[in-house]
Enzyme design. Structure first.
Site, mmCIF file in Angstrom:
data_model
loop_
_atom_site.group_PDB
_atom_site.id
_atom_site.type_symbol
_atom_site.label_atom_id
_atom_site.label_comp_id
_atom_site.label_asym_id
_atom_site.label_seq_id
_atom_site.Cartn_x
_atom_site.Cartn_y
_atom_site.Cartn_z
ATOM 1 N N ARG A 117 0.844 -1.189 0.000
ATOM 2 C CA ARG A 117 0.000 0.000 0.000
ATOM 3 C C ARG A 117 0.884 1.245 0.000
ATOM 4 O O ARG A 117 2.022 1.226 0.448
ATOM 5 C CB ARG A 117 -0.900 -0.007 1.241
ATOM 6 C CG ARG A 117 -1.800 -1.250 1.244
ATOM 7 C CD ARG A 117 -2.950 -1.108 2.184
ATOM 8 N NE ARG A 117 -2.532 -0.830 3.540
ATOM 9 C CZ ARG A 117 -3.273 -0.144 4.406
ATOM 10 N NH1 ARG A 117 -4.429 0.342 4.059
ATOM 11 N NH2 ARG A 117 -2.845 0.047 5.637
ATOM 12 N N LYS A 182 4.445 -11.120 9.176
ATOM 13 C CA LYS A 182 3.587 -11.023 8.001
ATOM 14 C C LYS A 182 3.895 -12.164 7.026
ATOM 15 O O LYS A 182 5.046 -12.370 6.644
ATOM 16 C CB LYS A 182 3.898 -9.681 7.344
ATOM 17 C CG LYS A 182 2.969 -9.298 6.266
ATOM 18 C CD LYS A 182 2.735 -7.812 6.363
ATOM 19 C CE LYS A 182 2.740 -7.105 5.053
ATOM 20 N NZ LYS A 182 2.353 -5.710 5.215
ATOM 21 N N ARG A 315 -1.192 -0.118 14.444
ATOM 22 C CA ARG A 315 -0.007 -0.601 15.154
ATOM 23 C C ARG A 315 -0.420 -0.981 16.566
ATOM 24 O O ARG A 315 -1.250 -0.300 17.162
ATOM 25 C CB ARG A 315 1.070 0.515 15.241
ATOM 26 C CG ARG A 315 1.597 0.983 13.888
ATOM 27 C CD ARG A 315 2.549 -0.041 13.269
ATOM 28 N NE ARG A 315 2.968 0.361 11.930
ATOM 29 C CZ ARG A 315 2.400 -0.057 10.794
ATOM 30 N NH1 ARG A 315 1.383 -0.892 10.835
ATOM 31 N NH2 ARG A 315 2.851 0.346 9.627
HETATM 32 P P1 ATP Z 1 0.023 -1.405 7.010
HETATM 33 O O1 ATP Z 1 -0.151 -1.657 8.470
HETATM 34 O O2 ATP Z 1 -0.240 -0.025 6.605
HETATM 35 O O3 ATP Z 1 -0.598 -2.443 6.144
HETATM 36 P P2 ATP Z 1 2.628 -2.352 6.225
HETATM 37 O O4 ATP Z 1 3.918 -1.747 6.680
HETATM 38 O O5 ATP Z 1 2.365 -3.761 6.595
HETATM 39 O O6 ATP Z 1 1.550 -1.414 6.839
HETATM 40 P P3 ATP Z 1 1.986 -2.843 3.377
HETATM 41 O O7 ATP Z 1 1.824 -1.801 2.345
HETATM 42 O O8 ATP Z 1 0.817 -3.708 3.702
HETATM 43 O O9 ATP Z 1 2.515 -2.101 4.656
HETATM 44 O O10 ATP Z 1 3.199 -3.785 2.939
HETATM 45 C C1 ATP Z 1 4.468 -3.261 2.607
HETATM 46 C C2 ATP Z 1 5.455 -3.565 3.732
HETATM 47 O O11 ATP Z 1 5.526 -4.962 3.961
HETATM 48 C C3 ATP Z 1 6.866 -3.147 3.369
HETATM 49 O O12 ATP Z 1 7.089 -1.823 3.732
HETATM 50 C C4 ATP Z 1 7.728 -4.129 4.156
HETATM 51 O O13 ATP Z 1 7.917 -3.681 5.481
HETATM 52 C C5 ATP Z 1 6.875 -5.363 4.227
HETATM 53 N N1 ATP Z 1 7.232 -6.366 3.184
HETATM 54 C C6 ATP Z 1 7.759 -6.186 1.955
HETATM 55 N N2 ATP Z 1 7.893 -7.351 1.291
HETATM 56 C C7 ATP Z 1 7.426 -8.306 2.120
HETATM 57 C C8 ATP Z 1 7.281 -9.703 2.025
HETATM 58 N N3 ATP Z 1 7.621 -10.395 0.927
HETATM 59 N N4 ATP Z 1 6.774 -10.345 3.107
HETATM 60 C C9 ATP Z 1 6.400 -9.703 4.223
HETATM 61 N N5 ATP Z 1 6.498 -8.373 4.371
HETATM 62 C C10 ATP Z 1 7.001 -7.678 3.335
#
Ligand code: ATP
Length: 320
Positions: A117, A182, A315
């Site tokens: 995102r 994640k 968060r």
């Molecule tokens: P939000 O809480 O806003 O969803 P987020 O930091 O999880 O925040 P996303 O846009 O959902 O943001 O995902 C992008 C983020 O996920 C990246 O900034 C990085 O920190 C993390 N990321 C990138 N590649 C991967 C991956 N292959 N697996 C897990 N996490 C990843």
């Protein structure tokens, strides 16, 4: 797919001479192609004098025939598999512009500019994970879009639970986590008029066989790390198609409100103290759940408030 990679994917040694013969080129041409595979796809190839060349780990490549064989629901979809693309969502959006007829599915072995995102990067190495964009045509107005990204998250969560990760759960709005790590991310993009006819791209990234990745700046995991098994990505895509189709059908027929309770059951952060980040603003509250449209319900200073929109991030607060 490069024919050389097809020959090497078994992870066994192949001599330069045998590879050259199979492809009808010289040994030095093979050497150059190997360098390209390493540089462009980030593959590790062992080169041993007297034995030849061997991929550090054998790979199974995506195959639309394999996926089609194991998935009845997606039998009529056009499945496009790319060796490499900027982002499967971007490719799907281009295909819509060019007049491709939905539903169709774009998969890639790797993404060079995989996105999360708000333009954040999604790390997407070659042949390890799933980078998936399903394009649907929607003509049912806004109701058909309500909570749609949450429904996709639920389908991914269920698929992963079936794959030996009972602890997979959701984080509003649409991340799939195991504990704090994640394992999958979801990005929906839309073109057209949401109130009338539009196309929606359901973008899903799942970490499948990935075991290391230095560039990810938050905790992450993969299906392999959690289940201890090497996963057949074709079968996982096929199962995801089935589960997704069944959730989308329930959503289409009964609306998001019929799925709301199930989503809350899968939400890892129910009752937790959180901060909701909206740009430079931060709201502290306790998660009550979601509403019938999929918006987040928070208790803020004792009052229930509702939040929705693509710019919001949750968060956990310390000590929650
Ligand atoms: P939000 O809480 O806003 O969803 P987020 O930091 O999880 O925040 P996303 O846009 O959902 O943001 O995902 C992008 C983020 O996920 C990246 O900034 C990085 O920190 C993390 N990321 C990138 N590649 C991967 C991956 N292959 N697996 C897990 N996490 C990843």
């Amino acid at each position: 797919m490069s024919t050389l990679l097809e020959l090497l994917k078994d992870g066994r040694f192949h001599s330069g001479q045998a590879l050259g013969q199979a492809l009808g080129v010289s040994r030095s041409a093979i050497w150059k192609q190997l360098q390209l595979l390493e540089a462009e796809l980030g593959l590790v190839i062992h080169k041993v004098r007297g034995r030849g060349y061997q991929l550090a780990t054998p790979i199974t490549l995506l195959s639309s025939a394999e996926i089609g064989r194991s998935s009845i629901s997606s039998g009529s979809w056009d499945i496009r598999i790319l060796d490499s693309t900027d982002s499967t969502n971007a490719q799907a959006l281009r295909s819509i512009e060019e007049g491709s007829v939905a539903p169709f599915l774009v998969l890639a072995e790797r993404q060079t500019v995989g996105r999360g995102r708000r333009g954040r990067k999604w790390v997407s190495p070659f042949a390890e994970n799933i980078y998936y964009s399903l394009v649907l045509r929607m003509d049912g107005g806004l109701r058909q879009l309500e909570g749609l990204s949450l429904v996709v998250g639920l389908a991914v969560m269920h698929t992963l639970r079936e794959y030996g990760i009972p602890g997979a759960g959701l984080k509003w709005p649409n991340d799939v986590l195991v504990g704090q790590k994640k394992v999958a991310g979801i990005l929906l993009e839309l073109v057209g008029d949401p109130a009338d006819v539009c196309h929606v791209v359901l973008g899903i990234g799942i970490n499948v066989n990935m075991q290391s990745a230095e560039e990810i700046d938050q905790e992450w995991t993969s299906v392999r790390l959690e289940s201890g098994k090497v996963i057949d990505r074709n079968q996982l895509v096929a199962r995801l198609n089935e589960v997704l189709v069944s959730y989308l059908e329930r959503h289409r027929l009964n609306g998001f409100s019929a799925i709301q309770g199930e989503w809350e059951q899968g939400h890892l952060w129910q009752g937790r103290a959180v901060s909701l980040i909206a740009g430079v603003n931060k709201i502290d509250g306790v998660v009550l759940g979601i509403d019938r449209q999929g918006a987040l319900r928070l208790s803020v200073e004792g009052e229930e408030k509702t939040y929705s929109g693509g710019e919001l991030s949750l968060r956990l607060r310390d000590g929650s």
